[in-house]
Design an enzyme around this catalytic site. Structure first.
Site, PDB file in Angstrom:
ATOM      1  N   ARG A 129     -95.223  36.795   6.082  1.00  0.00           N
ATOM      2  CA  ARG A 129     -94.846  37.842   7.045  1.00  0.00           C
ATOM      3  C   ARG A 129     -94.256  37.346   8.360  1.00  0.00           C
ATOM      4  O   ARG A 129     -93.995  38.165   9.249  1.00  0.00           O
ATOM      5  CB  ARG A 129     -96.054  38.735   7.363  1.00  0.00           C
ATOM      6  CG  ARG A 129     -96.768  39.339   6.150  1.00  0.00           C
ATOM      7  CD  ARG A 129     -95.862  40.145   5.284  1.00  0.00           C
ATOM      8  NE  ARG A 129     -96.585  40.951   4.293  1.00  0.00           N
ATOM      9  CZ  ARG A 129     -96.020  41.522   3.252  1.00  0.00           C
ATOM     10  NH1 ARG A 129     -94.715  41.384   3.043  1.00  0.00           N
ATOM     11  NH2 ARG A 129     -96.728  42.239   2.398  1.00  0.00           N
ATOM     12  N   ASN A 152     -88.554  38.092   2.462  1.00  0.00           N
ATOM     13  CA  ASN A 152     -88.501  39.451   3.008  1.00  0.00           C
ATOM     14  C   ASN A 152     -89.337  39.583   4.280  1.00  0.00           C
ATOM     15  O   ASN A 152     -90.290  40.342   4.367  1.00  0.00           O
ATOM     16  CB  ASN A 152     -88.909  40.493   1.962  1.00  0.00           C
ATOM     17  CG  ASN A 152     -90.242  40.200   1.311  1.00  0.00           C
ATOM     18  OD1 ASN A 152     -90.683  39.060   1.244  1.00  0.00           O
ATOM     19  ND2 ASN A 152     -90.901  41.236   0.827  1.00  0.00           N
ATOM     20  N   HIS A 180     -87.387  39.406  -8.890  1.00  0.00           N
ATOM     21  CA  HIS A 180     -88.265  40.579  -8.924  1.00  0.00           C
ATOM     22  C   HIS A 180     -87.542  41.610  -9.775  1.00  0.00           C
ATOM     23  O   HIS A 180     -86.529  42.184  -9.357  1.00  0.00           O
ATOM     24  CB  HIS A 180     -88.516  41.119  -7.514  1.00  0.00           C
ATOM     25  CG  HIS A 180     -89.386  42.343  -7.487  1.00  0.00           C
ATOM     26  ND1 HIS A 180     -90.510  42.437  -6.704  1.00  0.00           N
ATOM     27  CD2 HIS A 180     -89.308  43.526  -8.140  1.00  0.00           C
ATOM     28  CE1 HIS A 180     -91.077  43.624  -6.874  1.00  0.00           C
ATOM     29  NE2 HIS A 180     -90.354  44.310  -7.747  1.00  0.00           N
ATOM     30  N   HIS A 214     -94.123  37.957 -11.525  1.00  0.00           N
ATOM     31  CA  HIS A 214     -95.182  38.966 -11.704  1.00  0.00           C
ATOM     32  C   HIS A 214     -94.917  39.939 -12.859  1.00  0.00           C
ATOM     33  O   HIS A 214     -94.819  41.150 -12.662  1.00  0.00           O
ATOM     34  CB  HIS A 214     -95.460  39.722 -10.411  1.00  0.00           C
ATOM     35  CG  HIS A 214     -94.264  40.108  -9.590  1.00  0.00           C
ATOM     36  ND1 HIS A 214     -93.121  40.684 -10.114  1.00  0.00           N
ATOM     37  CD2 HIS A 214     -94.061  40.014  -8.248  1.00  0.00           C
ATOM     38  CE1 HIS A 214     -92.270  40.924  -9.141  1.00  0.00           C
ATOM     39  NE2 HIS A 214     -92.810  40.525  -8.003  1.00  0.00           N
ATOM     40  N   ASP A 235     -98.592  36.226  -5.490  1.00  0.00           N
ATOM     41  CA  ASP A 235     -97.870  37.322  -4.845  1.00  0.00           C
ATOM     42  C   ASP A 235     -98.677  37.841  -3.661  1.00  0.00           C
ATOM     43  O   ASP A 235     -98.791  39.053  -3.439  1.00  0.00           O
ATOM     44  CB  ASP A 235     -97.555  38.446  -5.836  1.00  0.00           C
ATOM     45  CG  ASP A 235     -96.529  39.433  -5.287  1.00  0.00           C
ATOM     46  OD1 ASP A 235     -95.885  39.112  -4.272  1.00  0.00           O
ATOM     47  OD2 ASP A 235     -96.385  40.528  -5.854  1.00  0.00           O
ATOM     48  N   HIS A 248    -101.188  43.635   3.870  1.00  0.00           N
ATOM     49  CA  HIS A 248    -100.940  44.738   4.795  1.00  0.00           C
ATOM     50  C   HIS A 248    -102.273  45.063   5.458  1.00  0.00           C
ATOM     51  O   HIS A 248    -103.341  44.826   4.881  1.00  0.00           O
ATOM     52  CB  HIS A 248    -100.419  45.972   4.066  1.00  0.00           C
ATOM     53  CG  HIS A 248     -99.145  45.745   3.313  1.00  0.00           C
ATOM     54  ND1 HIS A 248     -97.914  45.695   3.922  1.00  0.00           N
ATOM     55  CD2 HIS A 248     -98.917  45.550   1.985  1.00  0.00           C
ATOM     56  CE1 HIS A 248     -96.976  45.490   3.008  1.00  0.00           C
ATOM     57  NE2 HIS A 248     -97.563  45.385   1.831  1.00  0.00           N
TER      58      HIS A 248
END
Length: 442
Positions: free
Chosen positions: A65, A95, A180, A234, A305, A309
């Site tokens: 993050r 990301n 992905h 994944h 993965d 959050h």
């Protein structure tokens, strides 16, 4: 004259390429310099009787993050969790905010990591239509572990969904590309199922089996056309496994501990949106198919993965609740528990957590206990009975769907290039993580 080592591990069973051996390991200048009967005079000596020394665990899919979303996680807290969980190296995803799309973006992440990371690290370069022309050069930058394609919903310009754009990315460069695989057109089409809200148990209905199967089938065909090797992340469905098994010359496959451990609808009933991730946790038949793929050798690597959050964010009404859950710290404990339950052998566990990543990503000097390799070791007590407790978890998000889970088998020491960074649940010294090296970029 006997060789003098900086560090000697003795008394443990050591997982070398020959299998488990009752030998000592000598370390000099951060690398493995001796295996066998070793004179420990002059060296720091760790007596590890009753324990097992594994090659350092590499988690090849984490989201830490930083920059831009540090309230959820950052490079220090994410790698702290990794070290406490027995992980010695991580590959971090693009990301962030801003996304990792340029040489400057990568340099920024590497600079942020310096002096703050507890384990070694590398960063994925994101792909987009805008940077596709430059990817062949970007993927060879030191500290880059490869290119990542998001075929399903992602942030900013990271979504690459149509065939023309995907081919453009696949034809730019030569290293294996990580994928992905969810079909964006189908996700948009089925969004009506959840747009006005509903229970989080609808998540695997919206992002259904066909969304995953379609995307995996399509990326395999496009990769074949482009002549580019891919790594599909994944995997969550039984239907994707035969496709990947039929294309092993081209594609490798990742599974996550979450998809191997949890099943719908029970996980949503117990954990609600804390069990929400992309692609979703599905019914037990998919979990059993993944375990069969592990036994059959179709699964090449396990990645967590890790996608934290905050609880506040996760408690929003579905579907505004974000997808993702923490996992880097619990990856190895969960797999050790599965080993003790007879679901995989120790050799298979090692292949999935270290040798597999070495093979897929062409890592230089990591992934096995052999002369000349980095002295990365994950020391485990295979017989320890522990519980995943909230106060053990180090991620900034402060939760895990596996809180309270009883585990058999536990990481008790993490050694990175000969430095003991974790021992019995405590971090030692200062962060010493460095960029991971790759054969293509040396």
């Amino acid at each position: 004259m006997s060789q003098v080592f900086d560090l000697v591990l003795k008394g443990a069973e050591v997982a070398t390429p020959n299998g488990l051996e009752k030998i000592s390991v000598g370390v000099s200048n951060g690398r493995i310099a001796g295996l066998g009967k070793i004179d420990a005079d002059g060296a720091e000596c760790l007596d590890l009787g009753g324990l097992t020394v594994l090659p350092g665990v590499i988690d090849s899919q984490v989201h830490f993050r930083e920059p831009g979303l540090e309230h959820k996680e950052d490079l220090e807290s994410g790698t702290r969790a990794a070290a406490l969980g027995g992980v010695t190296g991580v590959f971090e995803m693009p990301n962030t905010n801003p996304s990792t799309l340029t040489a400057d973006d990568l340099a920024n992440k590497l600079a942020r990591a310096k002096g703050r990371t507890w384990v070694d690290h590398a960063f994925f370069m994101g792909s987009s239509e805008e940077n596709a022309h430059a990817l062949a050069e970007l993927e060879l930058l030191p500290g880059c572990c490869g290119i990542k394609i998001f075929m399903g919903s992602s942030t900013g310009s990271l979504l690459v969904e149509d065939d023309e754009a995907l081919l453009k990315v696949l034809k730019s460069g030569r290293r294996r590309v990580s994928i992905h695989a969810e079909d964006e057109a189908r996700l948009r089409e089925r969004m009506a199922l959840v747009r006005d809200g509903g229970p989080v148990s609808l998540h695997p209905e919206w992002r259904d089996v066909e969304a995953a199967r379609l995307a995996t089938d399509r990326i395999l065909r496009l990769a074949r056309k482009a002549g580019r090797k891919i790594h599909v992340l994944h995997i969550s469905t039984a239907e994707e496994i035969p496709l990947l098994a039929a294309n092993k010359d081209l594609a490798t496959m990742e599974a996550t501990p979450q998809h191997l451990t949890l099943a719908a609808p029970e996980c949503y009933e117990e954990w609600g949106s804390l069990a929400q991730m992309n692609p979703p946790i599905r019914e037990a038949r998919h979990r059993e198919a993944l375990w069969q793929a592990v036994r059959d050798g179709v699964v090449d690597v396990i990645g967590s993965d890790h996608a934290p959050h905050t609880l506040e964010e996760k408690q929003r009404d579905y579907p505004r609740s974000p997808s993702g859950m923490p996992g880097v710290q619990t990856l190895l404990p969960l797999l050790l528990d599965h080993f003790n339950a007879g679901r995989l052998t120790l050799q298979r566990l090692i292949d999935l957590t270290s040798a597999g990543a070495n093979r897929i990503f062409n890592i230089a000097g990591k992934g096995r206990i052999a002369l000349g390799y980095d002295a990365d070791f994950t020391v485990v007590d295979l017989k320890a009975n522990r519980t995943i407790e909230p106060d053990w978890l180090a991620s900034k998000c402060g939760w895990s769907p596996f809180e309270g889970k009883a585990i058999k088998g536990w990481p008790v020491m993490t050694i990175v290039r000969g430095h003991v960074v974790m021992r019995e649940g405590s971090l030692l010294g200062a962060p010493i993580g460095e960029p991971i090296r790759f054969q293509e970029t040396l």
